[in-house]
Design a protein around this motif. Structure first.
Motif, PDB file in Angstrom:
ATOM      1  N   ALA A  49      -1.135  -7.604 -17.160  1.00 44.62           N
ATOM      2  CA  ALA A  49      -1.429  -7.159 -18.525  1.00 44.62           C
ATOM      3  C   ALA A  49      -2.581  -7.976 -19.057  1.00 44.62           C
ATOM      4  CB  ALA A  49      -0.207  -7.327 -19.425  1.00 44.62           C
ATOM      5  N   ARG A  50      -3.323  -7.406 -20.005  1.00 45.64           N
ATOM      6  CA  ARG A  50      -4.372  -8.163 -20.667  1.00 45.64           C
ATOM      7  C   ARG A  50      -4.566  -7.633 -22.069  1.00 45.64           C
ATOM      8  NH1 ARG A  50      -9.518  -6.542 -16.797  1.00 45.64           N
ATOM      9  NH2 ARG A  50      -9.186  -4.292 -16.802  1.00 45.64           N
ATOM     10  N   ILE A  51      -5.078  -8.530 -22.905  1.00 49.81           N
ATOM     11  CA  ILE A  51      -5.341  -8.186 -24.292  1.00 49.81           C
ATOM     12  C   ILE A  51      -6.787  -8.563 -24.588  1.00 49.81           C
ATOM     13  CG2 ILE A  51      -4.369 -10.416 -25.084  1.00 49.81           C
ATOM     14  CD1 ILE A  51      -3.421  -8.885 -27.615  1.00 49.81           C
ATOM     15  N   PHE A  52      -7.479  -7.668 -25.261  1.00 49.52           N
ATOM     16  CA  PHE A  52      -8.895  -7.857 -25.531  1.00 49.52           C
ATOM     17  C   PHE A  52      -9.087  -8.434 -26.927  1.00 49.52           C
ATOM     18  CE2 PHE A  52     -10.376  -5.743 -21.747  1.00 49.52           C
ATOM     19  CZ  PHE A  52      -9.307  -4.929 -21.399  1.00 49.52           C
ATOM     20  N   ARG A  53     -10.305  -8.879 -27.194  1.00 45.80           N
ATOM     21  CA  ARG A  53     -10.587  -9.511 -28.473  1.00 45.80           C
ATOM     22  C   ARG A  53     -10.273  -8.570 -29.638  1.00 45.80           C
ATOM     23  NH1 ARG A  53     -16.425 -11.980 -29.857  1.00 45.80           N
ATOM     24  NH2 ARG A  53     -16.123 -12.877 -27.791  1.00 45.80           N
ATOM     25  N   ASP A  54     -10.453  -7.261 -29.432  1.00 45.14           N
ATOM     26  CA  ASP A  54     -10.166  -6.298 -30.507  1.00 45.14           C
ATOM     27  C   ASP A  54      -8.692  -5.910 -30.555  1.00 45.14           C
ATOM     28  OD1 ASP A  54     -11.452  -3.304 -28.771  1.00 45.14           O
ATOM     29  OD2 ASP A  54      -9.838  -4.706 -28.295  1.00 45.14           O
ATOM     30  N   SER A  55      -7.872  -6.617 -29.777  1.00 45.38           N
ATOM     31  CA  SER A  55      -6.417  -6.443 -29.731  1.00 45.38           C
ATOM     32  C   SER A  55      -5.951  -5.241 -28.923  1.00 45.38           C
ATOM     33  CB  SER A  55      -5.799  -6.385 -31.135  1.00 45.38           C
ATOM     34  OG  SER A  55      -6.010  -7.608 -31.802  1.00 45.38           O
ATOM     35  N   ASN A  56      -6.867  -4.512 -28.304  1.00 46.51           N
ATOM     36  CA  ASN A  56      -6.434  -3.480 -27.367  1.00 46.51           C
ATOM     37  C   ASN A  56      -5.732  -4.141 -26.194  1.00 46.51           C
ATOM     38  OD1 ASN A  56      -7.234  -1.119 -28.651  1.00 46.51           O
ATOM     39  ND2 ASN A  56      -9.323  -1.313 -27.915  1.00 46.51           N
ATOM     40  N   ARG A  57      -4.786  -3.428 -25.621  1.00 47.29           N
ATOM     41  CA  ARG A  57      -3.986  -3.952 -24.522  1.00 47.29           C
ATOM     42  C   ARG A  57      -4.025  -3.005 -23.334  1.00 47.29           C
ATOM     43  NH1 ARG A  57      -1.869  -5.403 -29.326  1.00 47.29           N
ATOM     44  NH2 ARG A  57      -0.706  -7.377 -29.514  1.00 47.29           N
ATOM     45  N   ALA A  58      -3.868  -3.581 -22.157  1.00 45.03           N
ATOM     46  CA  ALA A  58      -3.789  -2.772 -20.940  1.00 45.03           C
ATOM     47  C   ALA A  58      -2.699  -3.346 -20.053  1.00 45.03           C
ATOM     48  CB  ALA A  58      -5.120  -2.770 -20.203  1.00 45.03           C
ATOM     49  N   TYR A  59      -1.951  -2.458 -19.409  1.00 41.67           N
ATOM     50  CA  TYR A  59      -0.832  -2.873 -18.561  1.00 41.67           C
ATOM     51  C   TYR A  59      -0.904  -2.198 -17.198  1.00 41.67           C
ATOM     52  CZ  TYR A  59       1.353  -4.443 -22.929  1.00 41.67           C
ATOM     53  OH  TYR A  59       1.623  -5.076 -24.113  1.00 41.67           O
ATOM     54  N   ALA A  60      -0.399  -2.901 -16.196  1.00 39.99           N
ATOM     55  CA  ALA A  60      -0.196  -2.258 -14.902  1.00 39.99           C
ATOM     56  C   ALA A  60       0.897  -1.205 -15.062  1.00 39.99           C
ATOM     57  CB  ALA A  60       0.229  -3.294 -13.870  1.00 39.99           C
ATOM     58  N   ASP A  61       0.790  -0.118 -14.320  1.00 38.44           N
ATOM     59  CA  ASP A  61       1.783   0.953 -14.417  1.00 38.44           C
ATOM     60  C   ASP A  61       3.195   0.443 -14.132  1.00 38.44           C
ATOM     61  OD1 ASP A  61      -0.356   3.579 -13.050  1.00 38.44           O
ATOM     62  OD2 ASP A  61      -0.138   2.799 -15.078  1.00 38.44           O
ATOM     63  N   SER A  62       3.293  -0.520 -13.236  1.00 39.86           N
ATOM     64  CA  SER A  62       4.602  -1.017 -12.805  1.00 39.86           C
ATOM     65  C   SER A  62       5.344  -1.777 -13.894  1.00 39.86           C
ATOM     66  CB  SER A  62       4.449  -1.915 -11.575  1.00 39.86           C
ATOM     67  OG  SER A  62       3.606  -3.012 -11.871  1.00 39.86           O
ATOM     68  N   VAL A  63       4.639  -2.196 -14.959  1.00 34.61           N
ATOM     69  CA  VAL A  63       5.300  -2.980 -16.003  1.00 34.61           C
ATOM     70  C   VAL A  63       5.285  -2.296 -17.358  1.00 34.61           C
ATOM     71  CG1 VAL A  63       4.663  -5.097 -14.772  1.00 34.61           C
ATOM     72  CG2 VAL A  63       3.287  -4.338 -16.740  1.00 34.61           C
ATOM     73  N   LYS A  64       4.645  -1.146 -17.462  1.00 33.46           N
ATOM     74  CA  LYS A  64       4.573  -0.444 -18.743  1.00 33.46           C
ATOM     75  C   LYS A  64       5.973  -0.142 -19.269  1.00 33.46           C
ATOM     76  CE  LYS A  64       0.076   1.832 -18.362  1.00 33.46           C
ATOM     77  NZ  LYS A  64      -0.629   3.120 -18.122  1.00 33.46           N
ATOM     78  N   GLY A  65       6.160  -0.409 -20.543  1.00 32.41           N
ATOM     79  CA  GLY A  65       7.452  -0.175 -21.166  1.00 32.41           C
ATOM     80  C   GLY A  65       8.437  -1.312 -21.000  1.00 32.41           C
ATOM     81  N   ARG A  66       8.117  -2.272 -20.137  1.00 32.40           N
ATOM     82  CA  ARG A  66       9.021  -3.417 -19.918  1.00 32.40           C
ATOM     83  C   ARG A  66       8.388  -4.733 -20.358  1.00 32.40           C
ATOM     84  NH1 ARG A  66      10.389  -4.873 -14.900  1.00 32.40           N
ATOM     85  NH2 ARG A  66       8.464  -4.098 -13.926  1.00 32.40           N
ATOM     86  N   PHE A  67       7.077  -4.866 -20.198  1.00 35.45           N
ATOM     87  CA  PHE A  67       6.373  -6.107 -20.534  1.00 35.45           C
ATOM     88  C   PHE A  67       5.508  -5.882 -21.772  1.00 35.45           C
ATOM     89  CE2 PHE A  67       6.087  -8.124 -15.992  1.00 35.45           C
ATOM     90  CZ  PHE A  67       7.440  -7.925 -15.830  1.00 35.45           C
ATOM     91  N   THR A  68       5.374  -6.941 -22.558  1.00 33.54           N
ATOM     92  CA  THR A  68       4.508  -6.889 -23.734  1.00 33.54           C
ATOM     93  C   THR A  68       3.649  -8.143 -23.780  1.00 33.54           C
ATOM     94  OG1 THR A  68       6.160  -5.629 -24.970  1.00 33.54           O
ATOM     95  CG2 THR A  68       4.404  -6.694 -26.237  1.00 33.54           C
ATOM     96  N   ILE A  69       2.360  -7.955 -23.918  1.00 39.00           N
ATOM     97  CA  ILE A  69       1.438  -9.084 -24.045  1.00 39.00           C
ATOM     98  C   ILE A  69       1.066  -9.230 -25.514  1.00 39.00           C
ATOM     99  CG2 ILE A  69      -0.652  -7.699 -23.610  1.00 39.00           C
ATOM    100  CD1 ILE A  69      -1.760 -10.158 -22.071  1.00 39.00           C
ATOM    101  N   SER A  70       0.974 -10.485 -25.957  1.00 43.12           N
ATOM    102  CA  SER A  70       0.579 -10.739 -27.336  1.00 43.12           C
ATOM    103  C   SER A  70      -0.212 -12.035 -27.395  1.00 43.12           C
ATOM    104  CB  SER A  70       1.805 -10.812 -28.248  1.00 43.12           C
ATOM    105  OG  SER A  70       2.667 -11.860 -27.855  1.00 43.12           O
ATOM    106  N   ARG A  71      -0.883 -12.215 -28.496  1.00 46.52           N
ATOM    107  CA  ARG A  71      -1.738 -13.390 -28.676  1.00 46.52           C
ATOM    108  C   ARG A  71      -1.246 -14.180 -29.869  1.00 46.52           C
ATOM    109  NH1 ARG A  71      -7.037 -10.953 -28.657  1.00 46.52           N
ATOM    110  NH2 ARG A  71      -6.498 -10.416 -30.796  1.00 46.52           N
ATOM    111  N   GLY A  72      -1.278 -15.491 -29.757  1.00 48.49           N
ATOM    112  CA  GLY A  72      -0.860 -16.334 -30.851  1.00 48.49           C
ATOM    113  C   GLY A  72      -1.863 -16.317 -31.996  1.00 48.49           C
ATOM    114  N   ASP A  73      -1.409 -16.758 -33.161  1.00 47.04           N
ATOM    115  CA  ASP A  73      -2.281 -16.767 -34.341  1.00 47.04           C
ATOM    116  C   ASP A  73      -3.501 -17.658 -34.138  1.00 47.04           C
ATOM    117  OD1 ASP A  73       0.512 -16.615 -36.685  1.00 47.04           O
ATOM    118  OD2 ASP A  73      -0.607 -15.030 -35.632  1.00 47.04           O
TER     119      ASP A  73
END
Length: 114
Positions: A49-73
């Motif tokens: 998974a990865r999160i971009f500066r604009d807060s868009n996120r991308a996930y591998a198909d194998s983890v979609k719906g199970r994993f969540t990526i987030s960024r600290g304040d």
């Protein structure tokens, strides 16, 4: 100089949850991309998974719906919330930050087993 430190790995039963954290120390940038990769024994390292500066996120198909990526304040920390873990999620998990160059953590082991 940027150093990345991962924490939160461990042993968990199938169906369980873990939360990984990765914090950057040293020179802190407004990173363009912050993400997680994993490498299982005998396999190539793969994007989780990865999160971009604009807060868009991308996930591998194998983890979609199970994993969540987030960024600290503070924007020098990234998290990976992992739910409904499966044995095939067992791997060493590495965080990866990008700003002009690529930075890697040393990895944290996640083992999913009963």
């Amino acid at each position: 100089q940027v150093q990345l430190v991962e924490t939160g790995g461990g042993l968990v039963q199938p169906g369980g949850s873990l939360r990984l954290s990765c914090a950057a120390t040293g020179t802190i940038f407004n990173f363009d991309v912050m993400g997680w990769y994993r490498q299982a024994p005998g396999k190539e390292r793969e994007l989780v998974a990865r999160i971009f500066r604009d807060s868009n996120r991308a996930y591998a198909d194998s983890v979609k719906g199970r994993f969540t990526i987030s960024r600290g304040d503070a924007k020098n920390t990234v998290y990976l919330e992992m739910n409904s873990l499966k044995p095939e999620d067992t791997a060493v998990y590495y965080c990866n930050f990008v700003h002009v160059q690529i930075y890697w953590g040393r990895g944290t082991q996640v083992t999913v087993s009963s």
